[in-house]
Scaffold this motif. Sequence first.
Motif, PDB file in Angstrom:
ATOM      1  N   TYR A   1       1.064  -1.322   0.018  1.00  0.00           N
ATOM      2  CA  TYR A   1       0.120   0.040   0.114  1.00  0.00           C
ATOM      3  C   TYR A   1       0.851   1.084  -0.012  1.00  0.00           C
ATOM      4  N   SER A   2       1.978   1.412   0.686  1.00  0.00           N
ATOM      5  CA  SER A   2       2.854   2.471   0.671  1.00  0.00           C
ATOM      6  C   SER A   2       3.450   2.763  -0.667  1.00  0.00           C
ATOM      7  N   PHE A   3       3.743   1.576  -1.272  1.00  0.00           N
ATOM      8  CA  PHE A   3       4.542   1.822  -2.685  1.00  0.00           C
ATOM      9  C   PHE A   3       3.294   2.203  -3.645  1.00  0.00           C
ATOM     10  N   ILE A   4       2.232   1.896  -3.548  1.00  0.00           N
ATOM     11  CA  ILE A   4       0.995   2.140  -4.484  1.00  0.00           C
ATOM     12  C   ILE A   4       0.774   3.681  -4.163  1.00  0.00           C
ATOM     13  N   GLU A   5       0.877   4.106  -2.918  1.00  0.00           N
ATOM     14  CA  GLU A   5       0.420   5.568  -2.560  1.00  0.00           C
ATOM     15  C   GLU A   5       1.686   6.448  -3.024  1.00  0.00           C
ATOM     16  N   TYR A   6       2.877   5.755  -2.996  1.00  0.00           N
ATOM     17  CA  TYR A   6       4.109   6.661  -3.474  1.00  0.00           C
ATOM     18  C   TYR A   6       4.053   6.836  -5.100  1.00  0.00           C
ATOM     19  N   LYS A   7       3.614   5.811  -5.780  1.00  0.00           N
ATOM     20  CA  LYS A   7       3.490   5.857  -7.095  1.00  0.00           C
ATOM     21  C   LYS A   7       2.187   6.717  -7.741  1.00  0.00           C
ATOM     22  N   GLY A   8       1.329   7.014  -6.670  1.00  0.00           N
ATOM     23  CA  GLY A   8       0.269   7.739  -7.285  1.00  0.00           C
ATOM     24  C   GLY A   8      -0.869   7.178  -7.799  1.00  0.00           C
ATOM     25  N   ILE A   9      -0.823   6.028  -7.850  1.00  0.00           N
ATOM     26  CA  ILE A   9      -2.030   5.257  -8.494  1.00  0.00           C
ATOM     27  C   ILE A   9      -2.966   4.625  -7.605  1.00  0.00           C
ATOM     28  N   THR A  10      -4.039   4.117  -7.936  1.00  0.00           N
ATOM     29  CA  THR A  10      -5.063   3.283  -7.224  1.00  0.00           C
ATOM     30  C   THR A  10      -4.593   1.983  -7.072  1.00  0.00           C
ATOM     31  N   VAL A  11      -5.339   1.230  -6.016  1.00  0.00           N
ATOM     32  CA  VAL A  11      -4.771  -0.036  -5.902  1.00  0.00           C
ATOM     33  C   VAL A  11      -5.390  -0.897  -7.189  1.00  0.00           C
ATOM     34  N   LYS A  12      -6.644  -0.491  -7.453  1.00  0.00           N
ATOM     35  CA  LYS A  12      -7.229  -1.304  -8.524  1.00  0.00           C
ATOM     36  C   LYS A  12      -6.049  -1.117 -10.038  1.00  0.00           C
ATOM     37  N   LYS A  13      -5.609  -0.026 -10.090  1.00  0.00           N
ATOM     38  CA  LYS A  13      -4.625   0.326 -11.168  1.00  0.00           C
ATOM     39  C   LYS A  13      -3.403  -0.507 -11.320  1.00  0.00           C
ATOM     40  N   PHE A  14      -2.852  -0.494  -9.899  1.00  0.00           N
ATOM     41  CA  PHE A  14      -1.767  -1.586  -9.603  1.00  0.00           C
ATOM     42  C   PHE A  14      -2.013  -2.939  -9.706  1.00  0.00           C
ATOM     43  N   GLU A  15      -3.145  -3.507  -9.219  1.00  0.00           N
ATOM     44  CA  GLU A  15      -3.678  -4.826  -9.582  1.00  0.00           C
ATOM     45  C   GLU A  15      -3.674  -5.140 -11.050  1.00  0.00           C
ATOM     46  N   GLU A  16      -4.295  -4.168 -11.937  1.00  0.00           N
ATOM     47  CA  GLU A  16      -4.411  -4.414 -13.456  1.00  0.00           C
ATOM     48  C   GLU A  16      -2.941  -4.445 -13.967  1.00  0.00           C
ATOM     49  N   LEU A  17      -2.276  -3.478 -13.630  1.00  0.00           N
ATOM     50  CA  LEU A  17      -0.951  -3.648 -14.193  1.00  0.00           C
ATOM     51  C   LEU A  17       0.039  -4.794 -14.031  1.00  0.00           C
ATOM     52  N   CYS A  18      -0.223  -5.187 -12.612  1.00  0.00           N
ATOM     53  CA  CYS A  18       0.469  -6.475 -12.406  1.00  0.00           C
ATOM     54  C   CYS A  18      -0.111  -7.895 -12.667  1.00  0.00           C
ATOM     55  N   GLY A  19      -1.287  -7.933 -13.107  1.00  0.00           N
ATOM     56  CA  GLY A  19      -2.108  -9.117 -13.622  1.00  0.00           C
ATOM     57  C   GLY A  19      -2.705  -9.808 -12.545  1.00  0.00           C
ATOM     58  N   LEU A  20      -3.127  -8.928 -11.324  1.00  0.00           N
ATOM     59  CA  LEU A  20      -3.554  -9.233 -10.067  1.00  0.00           C
ATOM     60  C   LEU A  20      -5.142  -9.308 -10.336  1.00  0.00           C
ATOM     61  N   SER A  21      -5.764 -10.247  -9.792  1.00  0.00           N
ATOM     62  CA  SER A  21      -7.214 -10.079  -9.661  1.00  0.00           C
ATOM     63  C   SER A  21      -7.717  -9.041  -8.930  1.00  0.00           C
ATOM     64  N   ASN A  22      -9.015  -8.438  -9.211  1.00  0.00           N
ATOM     65  CA  ASN A  22      -9.391  -7.061  -8.436  1.00  0.00           C
ATOM     66  C   ASN A  22      -9.569  -7.593  -6.951  1.00  0.00           C
ATOM     67  N   GLY A  23      -9.077  -6.920  -6.060  1.00  0.00           N
ATOM     68  CA  GLY A  23      -9.095  -7.231  -4.641  1.00  0.00           C
ATOM     69  C   GLY A  23      -8.057  -7.834  -4.157  1.00  0.00           C
ATOM     70  N   TYR A  24      -7.175  -8.584  -5.059  1.00  0.00           N
ATOM     71  CA  TYR A  24      -5.988  -9.236  -4.415  1.00  0.00           C
ATOM     72  C   TYR A  24      -5.203  -8.615  -3.449  1.00  0.00           C
ATOM     73  N   ILE A  25      -5.080  -7.336  -3.428  1.00  0.00           N
ATOM     74  CA  ILE A  25      -4.193  -6.899  -2.253  1.00  0.00           C
ATOM     75  C   ILE A  25      -5.016  -6.911  -1.191  1.00  0.00           C
ATOM     76  N   SER A  26      -6.111  -6.363  -0.965  1.00  0.00           N
ATOM     77  CA  SER A  26      -6.986  -6.084   0.114  1.00  0.00           C
ATOM     78  C   SER A  26      -7.270  -7.529   0.959  1.00  0.00           C
ATOM     79  N   SER A  27      -7.275  -8.505   0.090  1.00  0.00           N
ATOM     80  CA  SER A  27      -7.508 -10.021   0.563  1.00  0.00           C
ATOM     81  C   SER A  27      -6.254 -10.638   1.021  1.00  0.00           C
ATOM     82  N   MET A  28      -4.937 -10.035   0.619  1.00  0.00           N
ATOM     83  CA  MET A  28      -3.837 -10.722   0.790  1.00  0.00           C
ATOM     84  C   MET A  28      -3.450 -10.941   2.314  1.00  0.00           C
ATOM     85  N   ARG A  29      -3.332 -12.079   2.675  1.00  0.00           N
ATOM     86  CA  ARG A  29      -2.791 -12.571   4.091  1.00  0.00           C
ATOM     87  C   ARG A  29      -1.575 -12.520   4.436  1.00  0.00           C
TER      88      ARG A  29
END
Length: 125
Positions: A8-36
């Motif tokens: 989350y800190s890196f995403i904030e640093y990049k100035g992008i949304t979590v959704k955009k980060f997930e999209e760029l990295c080929g992660l499913s929608n909500g992957y970061i928030s559900s990460m354990r």
Amino acid sequence: MTIKERTYSFIEYKGITVKKFEELCGLSNGYISSMRKGFGTDKLNNVLTMFPELNREWLLYGEGEMLNPKVIQNNQNGDNIQGHSVTVNKTEKDYLEIIKRQSEQLSKSQEQIDRLLSIIENFGK
């Protein structure tokens, strides 16, 4: 700080949304928030391929700085590690295609490993 919090800190640093980060990295929608626990190997490779400036050791273990100094320096100078001038002409779509191909290759490799393990396990029976 956990891997999730550092992400989350890196995403904030990049100035992008979590959704955009997930999209760029080929992660499913909500992957970061559900990460354990963190990223799986293929997902981690996708993230580090898409964001080479992100320091792997910092992301995984909280060691060092968030950004990889070599990548930052080289990007500012327009030079790669060998000192050759480079220009990046790839689009977001190009990177997503690269990640998709790498993910498919990893899946095929894992299938082959699973088959080999099965053969080895059945060999002694």
